[in-house]
Design an enzyme around this catalytic site. Sequence first.
Site, short mmCIF file in Angstrom:
data_model
loop_
_atom_site.label_atom_id
_atom_site.label_comp_id
_atom_site.label_asym_id
_atom_site.label_seq_id
_atom_site.Cartn_x
_atom_site.Cartn_y
_atom_site.Cartn_z
N SER A 101 43.27 37.71 27.12
CA SER A 101 42.97 36.60 26.21
C SER A 101 42.24 37.09 24.95
CB SER A 101 42.16 35.51 26.92
OG SER A 101 40.89 35.98 27.30
N ASN A 102 41.41 38.12 25.07
CA ASN A 102 40.78 38.70 23.87
C ASN A 102 41.82 39.37 22.98
OD1 ASN A 102 37.67 38.56 23.80
ND2 ASN A 102 38.11 39.02 25.95
N HIS A 197 32.00 43.47 26.56
CA HIS A 197 31.49 43.34 27.92
C HIS A 197 30.90 41.94 28.06
CE1 HIS A 197 29.85 44.71 31.75
NE2 HIS A 197 28.75 44.04 31.44
#
Length: 303
Positions: A101-102, A197
Amino acid sequence: MEARSLLSGVSSNSTPLLQQPKKSIFVTLPSPYSSFNQSLKWVSFKTRYSSKLVSERVGTKMGLECKNSVDEVGDFTATDDYFLNGVRRKKLAVFVSGGGSNFRSIHEAAIQGSVHGDVVVLVTNKPGCGGAGYARDNAIPVILSPRTKDVSDGLSSTDLVTALRRFEVDFILLAGYLKLISVELIRAYPRSILNIHPSLLPSFGGKGYYGMKVHKAVIASGARYSGPTVHFVDEHYDTGRILAQRVVPVLANDTAEELAARVLHEEHRLYVEVTAALCEERIIWREDGVPLIQNRENLNEYS
Ligand code: GRF
């Protein structure tokens, strides 16, 4: 952070983050569509560039062709929007192992123009993952790496560096890639590899902290805030220099899944903003080695 407070910190000869532009890389083509049929062993695919997208980038030129080997690329033409305020448009490699999704949000930002760069290749250790599927659906070349017993046609780290060089990759964005990055790759791309992260590093990071494990540990600790961190990558998990963070509240009744969703929402915004800064050469290295982002509207302001 105000520029004033940085003056003693920023060295007069502080290394600009970005490598100097190498060369222009658009190829003229007679047709709106082109095939990209790389002969190298790790990838075989066809790429179609829509005439709309291509013409936006190359003006009157009609396309981009890489035939049989990227070594054959030639006859490059620089164009108006290829440089933005004198800054060359960048080439990005995204590394994923999961849903991606990123990766998708960065790719979409590049297409709609808020990121001055293009995702030119996707690297994965999971050929069947959602990110790889999205890449194929969007005609983005997919490279498998590393070579493992499950992925016998994956590239070794040396071959991966060669492949990324051939794609003329400027920056590498790790987005849920679960393999440790090789020393060869880190040396080949100094200050040019980022990771995202899902916690506020240096807390809840390191080997074993991935996926829901991170959010479960945050909730169990009683921490009231979490949020994504974007950091430069070194040879260990999650220890490279922190570049950007966003704070997300941890609510009293949060499940790990609820917290993960709230953090992921911020990840998408943060990673796009940071990638935009990277591509616009707005990352400045403070004398003590901390990277800062220069504000686009106010160049005297850093965060
Ligand atoms: C994200 O939570 C990211 O912080 C972590 O891996 C996850 C990837 O999610 N490194 P997606 O594949 O981008 O959806």
